[in-house]
Design an enzyme around this catalytic site. Structure first.
Site: not given
Ligand code: GLA
Length: 388
Positions: A42-44, A75, A129, A178, A227
């Protein structure tokens, strides 16, 4: 509880599936990995630091160019097929194809002229997941567009397009971690990412340790709204400190503004500010090969996510406890957004075989749930799969 180290999807199986569906060989096979975040949660979206690694579980796609600017995706896992015209994307459909459509939309917004393709997709990234199956799908689609269109592979530009697809097409307000690690991973390394400058510094994973992902088998619920709430609280905390993002707020400044900010915002901000520092310390610890320090930082990250950021669950906490009590564990924390999903554990390389069943049994005894363990290797980002 061990899932096979590398699940049985291969270039050959994708070629075979493509042939069965489309009656000819694919022109290329591409694949993009999922990821596990070692630390920096939760830093991005606060312009801070993260340290994920791309893992040896991929979204695979066999592809063949089409001349009519249609994209068709079959798929295997969903036993479903969907198609869309690049010249007429209309709006989101509310299902899995939106990741591909949203990416096509974002790339077109960036002035790319895209060609269409037929694709067959199959994935070994567990869905829901917290291992970024959707970012992996997006980056596989991006790699496919690059393979069939007149475009260069630029991991950063593709990651940005993927994030934009999620934010503006799918409606998830995620950060860039991600997509960036799925596009730009490096074999044998985690990547320390500065989410402000987007500078990526590969950090070798010490050989003495293994990364074991423990899936609680619980899935995120209410994750989207929770979120987005966290994002809003973080922005409010930054504003209260007179900063544009929490990246620019020091622990001392946070203390000064504590009363004005209110308890919830203070604790959210405290997590982010301390996590950014922990992530930088973790990068240093890895470079020094100090795996004990890395493990301690992971433990502290979990405490902060549980008590201050409040994104853990009883199942995630139970898995962290079970992991820490098992042989060889150096540290464990929830990984990804939280609210369910997986724990990442750092384990002494020689003790993985003893660690996994021990952690699994204690977790089941505490919760009644059946977990899965994935032993993960750091791999390269999205690529053309030239061989198995
Ligand atoms: C999810 C979001 C990322 C990031 C994480 C928490 O994976 O897609 O951008 O914020 O949560 O670190």
């Amino acid at each position: 509880m061990f899932e096979p180290k590398v699940p049985p999807i291969s270039r050959a199986s994708v070629v075979q599936g493509f042939r069965k569906r489309y009656g000819a060989d694919p022109e290329s096979v591409v694949r993009a990995p999922g990821r596990v975040n070692l630390i920096g949660e939760h830093t991005d979206y606060n312009d801070g630091f993260v340290m994920p690694m791309a893992i040896d579980r991929w979204v695979w796609m066999g592809i063949r160019r089409r001349n009519d600017r249609w994209v068709r995706v079959r798929s295997i896992d969903l036993d479903a097929e969907s198609s869309f015209a690049l010249g007429d994307l209309e709006g989101p459909e509310g299902d899995w194809i939106d990741y591909a459509k949203g990416l096509a939309w974002a790339l077109a917004e960036d002035s790319h002229v895209l060609s269409g393709f037929d694709a067959l997709v199959s994935s070994s990234v567990p869905v829901g997941a917290g291992l970024s199956s959707s970012a992996a799908f997006e980056m596989a689609v991006a790699r496919a567009f690059v393979a069939v269109s007149d475009m260069a592979w630029d991991p950063l530009a593709m990651a940005r397009a993927g994030q934009r697809a999620e934010n503006e097409w799918v409606g998830v307000n995620c950060g860039i971690m991600d997509q960036l690690i799925s596009a730009g991973g490096r074999a044998g390394h985690a990547i320390l990412i500065d989410c402000r400058s987007l500078e990526m510094t590969p950090v070798p994973l010490p050989r003495r340790v293994a990364v074991v992902v423990l899936d609680t088998s619980t899935r995120r619920e209410l994750a989207g709204s929770e979120y987005n709430d966290r994002r809003t609280q973080c922005s409010a905390a930054a504003v209260a400190c007179g900063a544009t993002s929490l990246r620019d707020v020091s622990p001392a400044q946070l203390d000064t503004e504590r009363a004005a900010m209110g308890d919830a915002s203070f604790r959210r901000a405290q997590h982010v500010v301390s996590e950014t520092n922990r992530t930088l310390s973790a990068g240093d610890a890895m470079l020094r090969d100090d795996v004990a320090a890395l493990g301690r930082l992971m433990n502290e990250s979990h405490r902060s996510l549980r008590d201050d950021f409040e994104v853990s669950t009883p199942a995630l906490d139970a898995m962290v406890e079970a992991a820490r009590a098992a042989p060889g564990c150096l540290g464990a924390r929830l990984t990804g957004a939280g609210f369910g999903g997986c724990v990442v554990a750092l384990v002494a390389a020689g003790q993985v075989e003893a660690f996994v069943p021990h952690a699994g049994k204690s977790f089941t005894a505490a919760t009644g749930l059946t977990p899965t363990a994935y032993l993960c290797e750091p791999v390269a980002g999205a690529e053309i799969a030239a061989s198995d």
